[in-house]
Design a protein around this motif. Sequence first.
Motif, PDB file in Angstrom:
ATOM      1  N   GLN A  74       0.846  -1.186   0.000  1.00 16.34           N
ATOM      2  CA  GLN A  74       0.000   0.000   0.000  1.00 16.34           C
ATOM      3  C   GLN A  74       0.889   1.248   0.000  1.00 16.34           C
ATOM      4  O   GLN A  74       1.877   1.300   0.733  1.00 16.34           O
ATOM      5  CB  GLN A  74      -0.892   0.035   1.247  1.00 16.34           C
ATOM      6  CG  GLN A  74      -1.882  -1.086   1.319  1.00 16.34           C
ATOM      7  CD  GLN A  74      -3.045  -0.886   0.367  1.00 16.34           C
ATOM      8  OE1 GLN A  74      -3.260   0.192  -0.169  1.00 16.34           O
ATOM      9  NE2 GLN A  74      -3.786  -1.944   0.151  1.00 16.34           N
ATOM     10  N   PRO A  75       0.541   2.269  -0.781  1.00 12.13           N
ATOM     11  CA  PRO A  75       1.371   3.475  -0.832  1.00 12.13           C
ATOM     12  C   PRO A  75       1.512   4.170   0.520  1.00 12.13           C
ATOM     13  O   PRO A  75       2.561   4.725   0.830  1.00 12.13           O
ATOM     14  CB  PRO A  75       0.648   4.396  -1.818  1.00 12.13           C
ATOM     15  CG  PRO A  75      -0.378   3.577  -2.488  1.00 12.13           C
ATOM     16  CD  PRO A  75      -0.585   2.339  -1.694  1.00 12.13           C
ATOM     17  N   ASN A  76       0.484   4.110   1.345  1.00 12.11           N
ATOM     18  CA  ASN A  76       0.543   4.774   2.650  1.00 12.11           C
ATOM     19  C   ASN A  76       1.445   4.038   3.640  1.00 12.11           C
ATOM     20  O   ASN A  76       1.719   4.552   4.720  1.00 12.11           O
ATOM     21  CB  ASN A  76      -0.861   4.961   3.236  1.00 12.11           C
ATOM     22  CG  ASN A  76      -1.562   3.645   3.474  1.00 12.11           C
ATOM     23  OD1 ASN A  76      -1.388   2.693   2.728  1.00 12.11           O
ATOM     24  ND2 ASN A  76      -2.365   3.585   4.501  1.00 12.11           N
ATOM     25  N   ARG A  77       1.939   2.861   3.296  1.00  6.35           N
ATOM     26  CA  ARG A  77       2.832   2.096   4.181  1.00  6.35           C
ATOM     27  C   ARG A  77       4.294   2.199   3.737  1.00  6.35           C
ATOM     28  O   ARG A  77       5.172   1.602   4.361  1.00  6.35           O
ATOM     29  CB  ARG A  77       2.411   0.626   4.223  1.00  6.35           C
ATOM     30  CG  ARG A  77       0.981   0.368   4.649  1.00  6.35           C
ATOM     31  CD  ARG A  77       0.659   0.790   6.040  1.00  6.35           C
ATOM     32  NE  ARG A  77       1.501   0.086   6.986  1.00  6.35           N
ATOM     33  CZ  ARG A  77       1.564   0.352   8.276  1.00  6.35           C
ATOM     34  NH1 ARG A  77       0.837   1.312   8.790  1.00  6.35           N
ATOM     35  NH2 ARG A  77       2.352  -0.329   9.080  1.00  6.35           N
ATOM     36  N   ARG A 135       2.419  -4.490   6.924  1.00 10.31           N
ATOM     37  CA  ARG A 135       1.227  -5.096   7.519  1.00 10.31           C
ATOM     38  C   ARG A 135       0.390  -4.061   8.257  1.00 10.31           C
ATOM     39  O   ARG A 135       0.903  -3.261   9.031  1.00 10.31           O
ATOM     40  CB  ARG A 135       1.646  -6.203   8.480  1.00 10.31           C
ATOM     41  CG  ARG A 135       0.495  -7.026   8.996  1.00 10.31           C
ATOM     42  CD  ARG A 135       0.979  -8.193   9.814  1.00 10.31           C
ATOM     43  NE  ARG A 135       1.473  -9.233   8.918  1.00 10.31           N
ATOM     44  CZ  ARG A 135       2.359 -10.144   9.277  1.00 10.31           C
ATOM     45  NH1 ARG A 135       2.872 -10.141  10.480  1.00 10.31           N
ATOM     46  NH2 ARG A 135       2.738 -11.060   8.417  1.00 10.31           N
ATOM     47  N   THR A 136      -0.916  -4.079   8.002  1.00  7.32           N
ATOM     48  CA  THR A 136      -1.860  -3.188   8.666  1.00  7.32           C
ATOM     49  C   THR A 136      -2.335  -3.856   9.957  1.00  7.32           C
ATOM     50  O   THR A 136      -2.909  -4.934   9.910  1.00  7.32           O
ATOM     51  CB  THR A 136      -3.082  -2.909   7.756  1.00  7.32           C
ATOM     52  OG1 THR A 136      -2.605  -2.391   6.523  1.00  7.32           O
ATOM     53  CG2 THR A 136      -4.017  -1.918   8.390  1.00  7.32           C
ATOM     54  N   GLY A 137      -2.067  -3.226  11.082  1.00  6.06           N
ATOM     55  CA  GLY A 137      -2.455  -3.813  12.365  1.00  6.06           C
ATOM     56  C   GLY A 137      -1.573  -4.993  12.698  1.00  6.06           C
ATOM     57  O   GLY A 137      -0.578  -5.278  12.022  1.00  6.06           O
ATOM     58  N   GLU A 138      -1.937  -5.709  13.744  1.00  4.03           N
ATOM     59  CA  GLU A 138      -1.109  -6.834  14.182  1.00  4.03           C
ATOM     60  C   GLU A 138      -1.256  -8.058  13.294  1.00  4.03           C
ATOM     61  O   GLU A 138      -0.297  -8.765  13.032  1.00  4.03           O
ATOM     62  CB  GLU A 138      -1.456  -7.200  15.626  1.00  4.03           C
ATOM     63  CG  GLU A 138      -0.431  -8.130  16.215  1.00  4.03           C
ATOM     64  CD  GLU A 138      -0.433  -8.089  17.713  1.00  4.03           C
ATOM     65  OE1 GLU A 138      -0.392  -9.176  18.303  1.00  4.03           O
ATOM     66  OE2 GLU A 138      -0.487  -6.998  18.275  1.00  4.03           O
ATOM     67  N   LYS A 139      -2.471  -8.311  12.813  1.00  5.33           N
ATOM     68  CA  LYS A 139      -2.713  -9.504  12.000  1.00  5.33           C
ATOM     69  C   LYS A 139      -2.758  -9.219  10.513  1.00  5.33           C
ATOM     70  O   LYS A 139      -2.781 -10.123   9.705  1.00  5.33           O
ATOM     71  CB  LYS A 139      -4.026 -10.164  12.424  1.00  5.33           C
ATOM     72  CG  LYS A 139      -3.971 -10.715  13.827  1.00  5.33           C
ATOM     73  CD  LYS A 139      -5.218 -11.477  14.153  1.00  5.33           C
ATOM     74  CE  LYS A 139      -5.118 -12.050  15.551  1.00  5.33           C
ATOM     75  NZ  LYS A 139      -6.266 -12.856  15.893  1.00  5.33           N
TER      76      LYS A 139
END
Length: 115
Positions: free
Chosen positions: A9-12, A82-86
């Motif tokens: 994702q570009p925001n990451r 990774r977004t969030g923990e999972k």
Amino acid sequence: MKLIIAIVQPNRLEEVKEALTEVEVFRLTVLDCLGYGRQKGQKSAFRGQDLSINLLRKVQLQIAVNDEFVEPTIEAIMKGARTGEKGQIGDGKIFVLPMDDCVRIRTGERGSEAI
């Protein structure tokens, strides 16, 4: 030697770059790209019309590494992307390809030395 291609994702992107710096991976190429995977695009409305946007903006990272840096690089990309923990659908994908040779144009060095 391996070529690691990651679609994220570009925001990451900044988080991925920071995670790569922590594992001493400093050389990468970043490209803007469009695509979709399991999420199959997005639905939105424009002027009262339902629109289906099939291709979503993504960022592709290309990183050439010596064999000892493959796993740390993969772990760093996963940590940053990774977004969030999972994680969530749409966080991205990592491809690891064999790389036969690498040549530094300036000096003519080849192989692991050129990376």
